[in-house]
Motif scaffolding. Structure first.
Motif, PDB file in Angstrom:
ATOM      1  N   ASP A   1     -47.317 -10.190  15.738  1.00  0.00           N
ATOM      2  CA  ASP A   1     -46.506 -10.200  14.642  1.00  0.00           C
ATOM      3  C   ASP A   1     -45.311  -9.556  14.847  1.00  0.00           C
ATOM      4  O   ASP A   1     -45.423  -8.313  14.603  1.00  0.00           O
ATOM      5  CB  ASP A   1     -47.362 -10.218  13.240  1.00  0.00           C
ATOM      6  CG  ASP A   1     -46.625 -10.151  12.239  1.00  0.00           C
ATOM      7  OD1 ASP A   1     -45.743 -11.083  12.218  1.00  0.00           O
ATOM      8  OD2 ASP A   1     -47.012  -9.759  10.972  1.00  0.00           O
ATOM      9  N   LYS A   2     -44.257 -10.259  14.854  1.00  0.00           N
ATOM     10  CA  LYS A   2     -42.766  -9.286  14.984  1.00  0.00           C
ATOM     11  C   LYS A   2     -41.524  -9.576  14.023  1.00  0.00           C
ATOM     12  O   LYS A   2     -41.501 -11.022  13.519  1.00  0.00           O
ATOM     13  CB  LYS A   2     -42.397  -9.818  16.449  1.00  0.00           C
ATOM     14  CG  LYS A   2     -41.023  -9.079  17.099  1.00  0.00           C
ATOM     15  CD  LYS A   2     -41.370  -8.935  18.402  1.00  0.00           C
ATOM     16  CE  LYS A   2     -40.371  -8.162  18.925  1.00  0.00           C
ATOM     17  NZ  LYS A   2     -40.673  -6.777  19.317  1.00  0.00           N
ATOM     18  N   GLU A   3     -41.360  -8.733  13.464  1.00  0.00           N
ATOM     19  CA  GLU A   3     -40.222  -8.591  12.598  1.00  0.00           C
ATOM     20  C   GLU A   3     -38.981  -8.631  13.340  1.00  0.00           C
ATOM     21  O   GLU A   3     -38.605  -7.570  14.153  1.00  0.00           O
ATOM     22  CB  GLU A   3     -40.086  -7.502  11.470  1.00  0.00           C
ATOM     23  CG  GLU A   3     -41.361  -7.697  10.552  1.00  0.00           C
ATOM     24  CD  GLU A   3     -41.140  -6.456   9.663  1.00  0.00           C
ATOM     25  OE1 GLU A   3     -40.330  -5.874   9.636  1.00  0.00           O
ATOM     26  OE2 GLU A   3     -42.292  -6.300   9.056  1.00  0.00           O
ATOM     27  N   GLY A  27     -37.506  -4.956  17.371  1.00  0.00           N
ATOM     28  CA  GLY A  27     -38.069  -5.235  16.034  1.00  0.00           C
ATOM     29  C   GLY A  27     -39.388  -4.622  16.142  1.00  0.00           C
ATOM     30  O   GLY A  27     -39.767  -3.754  16.834  1.00  0.00           O
ATOM     31  N   LYS A  28     -39.980  -4.859  14.842  1.00  0.00           N
ATOM     32  CA  LYS A  28     -41.076  -3.959  14.455  1.00  0.00           C
ATOM     33  C   LYS A  28     -42.406  -5.044  14.761  1.00  0.00           C
ATOM     34  O   LYS A  28     -42.283  -6.265  14.464  1.00  0.00           O
ATOM     35  CB  LYS A  28     -41.336  -3.837  12.843  1.00  0.00           C
ATOM     36  CG  LYS A  28     -42.600  -2.929  12.625  1.00  0.00           C
ATOM     37  CD  LYS A  28     -42.385  -2.581  11.155  1.00  0.00           C
ATOM     38  CE  LYS A  28     -41.405  -1.640  11.081  1.00  0.00           C
ATOM     39  NZ  LYS A  28     -41.425  -0.880   9.800  1.00  0.00           N
ATOM     40  N   ASP A  33     -47.193  -1.817  13.120  1.00  0.00           N
ATOM     41  CA  ASP A  33     -45.921  -1.416  12.931  1.00  0.00           C
ATOM     42  C   ASP A  33     -45.118  -0.570  13.760  1.00  0.00           C
ATOM     43  O   ASP A  33     -44.668   0.567  13.790  1.00  0.00           O
ATOM     44  CB  ASP A  33     -45.741  -0.575  11.583  1.00  0.00           C
ATOM     45  CG  ASP A  33     -46.297  -1.558  10.525  1.00  0.00           C
ATOM     46  OD1 ASP A  33     -46.027  -2.639  10.282  1.00  0.00           O
ATOM     47  OD2 ASP A  33     -47.015  -0.858   9.459  1.00  0.00           O
ATOM     48  N   GLN A  80     -31.260  -7.652   8.126  1.00  0.00           N
ATOM     49  CA  GLN A  80     -32.641  -7.288   7.951  1.00  0.00           C
ATOM     50  C   GLN A  80     -33.070  -6.905   9.550  1.00  0.00           C
ATOM     51  O   GLN A  80     -32.853  -7.574  10.420  1.00  0.00           O
ATOM     52  CB  GLN A  80     -33.576  -8.240   7.572  1.00  0.00           C
ATOM     53  CG  GLN A  80     -34.945  -7.880   7.807  1.00  0.00           C
ATOM     54  CD  GLN A  80     -35.877  -9.330   7.212  1.00  0.00           C
ATOM     55  OE1 GLN A  80     -35.457  -9.970   6.245  1.00  0.00           O
ATOM     56  NE2 GLN A  80     -37.014  -9.286   7.785  1.00  0.00           N
TER      57      GLN A  80
END
Length: 153
Positions: free
Chosen positions: A136-138, A125-126, A119, A153
């Protein structure tokens, strides 16, 4: 032919033309796209044709998120231009390495520390790592609303 959504992996100059043709033929799906949609040419023709569309991007410089907003303001002050995706990802990569480097005693230790990050709130992004080297990218999700890009978002 009826469908709710249509993914358009098109270049920004093609998107308004395709959207207008869809509406001309009374096809009104929610349009979905990728980072190439983040270009003023998408909104220049007739923004009502792309109104309500969504796309994802690796970096949204108009984000109101604190980390991103602070980065954009500092970048603007230093370079008199808005940062792009490459600048944002380079900044995040450096911050990730600095975070992982705290307390690392060797290259293997640095790698291990990096893979344990979860995180990380970066400007693009996160980010979390799965322990095997995959990130793993948001990423930001953008909607075209009222003829403007708005982060949802």
């Amino acid at each position: 032919l009826k469908f709710d959504a249509l993914y358009l992996p098109a270049h920004s100059v093609e998107i308004p033309l395709i959207a207008s043709q869809l509406h001309y033929y009374n096809l009104n799906p929610v349009l979905l796209g990728g980072h190439l949609w983040q270009n003023d040419s998408v909104l220049q023709e007739d923004p009502k044709d792309v109104e309500g569309s969504y796309f994802v991007t690796g970096f949204f410089p108009d984000s109101q998120a604190g980390t991103t907003k602070d980065f954009v303001n500092a970048y603007l002050q230093r370079f008199a231009a808005k940062p792009d995706l490459v600048a944002a990802e380079a900044y995040d990569a450096a911050k990730l390495l600095i975070k992982a480097g705290d307390g690392a005693l060797s290259a293997d230790d640095l790698k291990g520390q990096l893979l344990m990050i979860k995180d990380f709130d970066g400007v693009s992004g996160k980010t979390s790592f799965d322990g095997k080297g995959e990130a793993d990218k948001e990423v930001p999700v953008i909607q075209i609303k009222d003829g403007k890009y708005q982060q949802v978002q």
